[in-house]
Design an enzyme around this catalytic site. Structure first.
Site, mmCIF file in Angstrom:
data_model
loop_
_atom_site.group_PDB
_atom_site.id
_atom_site.type_symbol
_atom_site.label_atom_id
_atom_site.label_comp_id
_atom_site.label_asym_id
_atom_site.label_seq_id
_atom_site.Cartn_x
_atom_site.Cartn_y
_atom_site.Cartn_z
ATOM 1 N N TYR A 111 0.844 -1.202 0.000
ATOM 2 C CA TYR A 111 0.000 0.000 0.000
ATOM 3 C C TYR A 111 0.870 1.238 0.000
ATOM 4 C CZ TYR A 111 -4.132 -2.694 1.416
ATOM 5 O OH TYR A 111 -5.173 -3.573 1.477
ATOM 6 N N TYR A 150 -0.479 -9.938 0.746
ATOM 7 C CA TYR A 150 0.597 -9.351 1.560
ATOM 8 C C TYR A 150 0.639 -9.995 2.937
ATOM 9 C CZ TYR A 150 -3.182 -6.225 3.296
ATOM 10 O OH TYR A 150 -4.336 -5.710 3.803
ATOM 11 N N ARG A 160 -2.621 -11.976 3.987
ATOM 12 C CA ARG A 160 -3.989 -11.643 3.572
ATOM 13 C C ARG A 160 -4.221 -12.123 2.143
ATOM 14 N NH1 ARG A 160 -7.408 -8.115 5.034
ATOM 15 N NH2 ARG A 160 -8.737 -9.889 4.617
ATOM 16 N N HIS A 163 -7.275 -8.692 -2.027
ATOM 17 C CA HIS A 163 -8.581 -8.069 -1.756
ATOM 18 C C HIS A 163 -8.574 -6.601 -2.129
ATOM 19 C CE1 HIS A 163 -6.133 -7.307 1.846
ATOM 20 N NE2 HIS A 163 -6.785 -6.157 1.912
ATOM 21 N N HIS A 165 -10.551 -3.087 -0.737
ATOM 22 C CA HIS A 165 -11.419 -2.506 0.295
ATOM 23 C C HIS A 165 -12.506 -1.670 -0.375
ATOM 24 C CE1 HIS A 165 -8.714 -3.392 3.756
ATOM 25 N NE2 HIS A 165 -7.788 -3.376 2.815
#
Ligand code: FE2
Lengths: 241, 190
Positions: A111, A150, A160, A163, A165
């Protein structure tokens, strides 16, 4: 004490089935042990304050806000994808002109956030944020890239699943929803405590988008469908007490 | 077709990349919006006093006349198009975020009485899989005693819903959110 002549007509939003939603406390998700409230929630019959809410217009959205591959000089690294679907209420009626915001990791699973310590490269051509409004029939469409998985510190060797959000407002304070969309067939899904906090398997499947060969654009991008269902209103109004 | 509502998930630690920009709103009311000015200093804690530096607070409120800028409010009162009544901020390293607004008017309750002035609040944070709805009332407002929602809350816990005036700082109110611990804030199932 002054009172208005007649009480407002409140048609409340239907309550959610707890089997279809994650609980506040779910021990396998370690941060919930630190942060989840322990006292029972207090049941609040919806008032005017809960059945109203912020509504955004087209003025708040830029033309390229729904295309995460065109926000920089060059194209981001990764598999180009379309994510498209409808926002509906629990009777299948479209939720028109409602704001959807998304954010995601880049193709390497990183991110663009100062607190992200994942040892994966940033992509100068990818910010990972988008927003759009649904159209009159509740349709929306994002162009982005496939996010990477990640690692995170929840448990040994925790990763995780890939995905995106999602954040939606809907029509009222009562319909606000923040969630995450996962990808069909991701081998990390069975190990993910966030998704598996949701008790019913059928409910968990509602967060998994579906590959759609018909929407896939030849020589350009794979397409996935993801419909979001927001709370709908009771059939009859609640008037006075 | 199955139209069961979509499950909630946590906002996670990185939501600020999604919410940065025009929809991150600290000034709910611009200067000149009618009403008693309020600077609201919110702090989010977990455990007994651990500041939470990655929480998101959203606020929705009526104007000074007690009217919401929304088509679902049937009251025949004017709305100011420049006042939406929505604010959204992430907490900083000390767990703090600040809103500049006005004290809302009294909004009708379902029985035709009037609710005390309040803001509706959604708290989102890593570690919590749903939004946590709560309310902010103003300590010392005489209308609190007859508010039908405060009446649903055990008397000893009502204080968790009261913003307190900050001594020596005009127009400034403090509201602490305790996710857990002895002073756990009242959260609602709406
Ligand atoms: Fe994430």
């Amino acid at each position: 004490m002054t009172s208005p002549a007649k009480p407002p007509v409140i048609t409340p939003y239907r309550r959610l089935d707890p089997k279809t939603q994650p609980p506040l406390l779910y021990e396998p998700y370690r941060a919930s042990v630190e942060r989840a409230p322990r006292k029972p929630l207090i049941l609040l019959p919806q008032t005017l304050s809960e059945i109203t809410g912020p509504v955004y217009g087209h003025g708040d959205i830029q033309a390229t806000d729904n295309d995460l591959t065109r926000q920089h000089a060059g194209e981001p690294q990764g598999q180009r994808i379309l994510v498209t679907g409808r926002v509906l209420d629990d009777a299948g009626r479209p939720v028109p002109h409602t704001l959807i915001e998304i954010w995601q990791a880049n193709a390497a699973g990183r991110y663009i956030h100062k607190a992200d310590r994942n040892a994966a490269p940033l992509d100068p051509n990818f910010s990972g944020t988008g927003r759009t409004l649904t159209d009159a029939q509740g349709h929306y469409r994002f162009v982005t890239i496939q996010p990477g998985a990640y690692p995170w510190g929840n448990h040994p060797n925790a990763w995780r699943p890939r995905h995106i959000h999602f954040s939606l407002f809907g029509t009222a304070f009562a319909t606000r929803l923040v969630t995450q969309m996962y990808f069909q067939g991701d081998p990390l899904i069975p190990f993910d405590p966030l998704l598996n906090a949701i008790p019913e398997e059928k409910a968990r499947e509602r967060l998994i988008c579906k590959f759609d060969p018909n929407l896939t654009e030849p020589d350009w991008a794979l397409a996935y469908r993801f419909d979001v269902i927001l709370r709908g209103r009771e059939a009859t109004p609640f008037e006075g007490q | 077709m199955d139209y069961t509502p979509t499950p909630s998930q946590t906002v996670g630690p990185f939501f600020m990349i999604g919410f940065a920009g025009p929809l991150l709103i600290s000034h709910i009311a611009a200067p000149g919006v009618p009403g008693e000015r309020v600077k609201l200093v919110c702090t989010v804690f977990a455990g007994e006093n651990q500041p939470v530096n990655d929480a998101l607070i959203e606020i929705w409120q009526a104007n000074a006349e007690g009217k919401y800028n929304h088509s679902g409010d049937p009251q025949e009162k004017p709305v100011d198009p420049s006042f939406l009544g929505f604010g959204r901020q992430g907490t900083d390293d000390l767990g703090v975020c600040v809103f500049h607004t006005i004290k809302p008017g009294r909004v009708p309750a379902n029985d035709g009485s009037l609710q005390a002035p309040h803001l509706v609040v959604g708290v989102f944070t890593r570690g919590v899989l749903q939004r946590l709805p709560t309310r902010i009332y103003f300590a010392g407002d005489p209308a609190n005693d007859s508010d039908p929602v405060l009446a649903l809350v055990p008397a000893a816990r009502r204080v968790t819903l009261l913003a307190q005036p900050v001594p020596g700082e005009p127009e400034t109110w403090r509201f602490d959110v305790h996710l857990t611990g002895a002073r756990e804030t009242v959260f609602f199932d709406i």
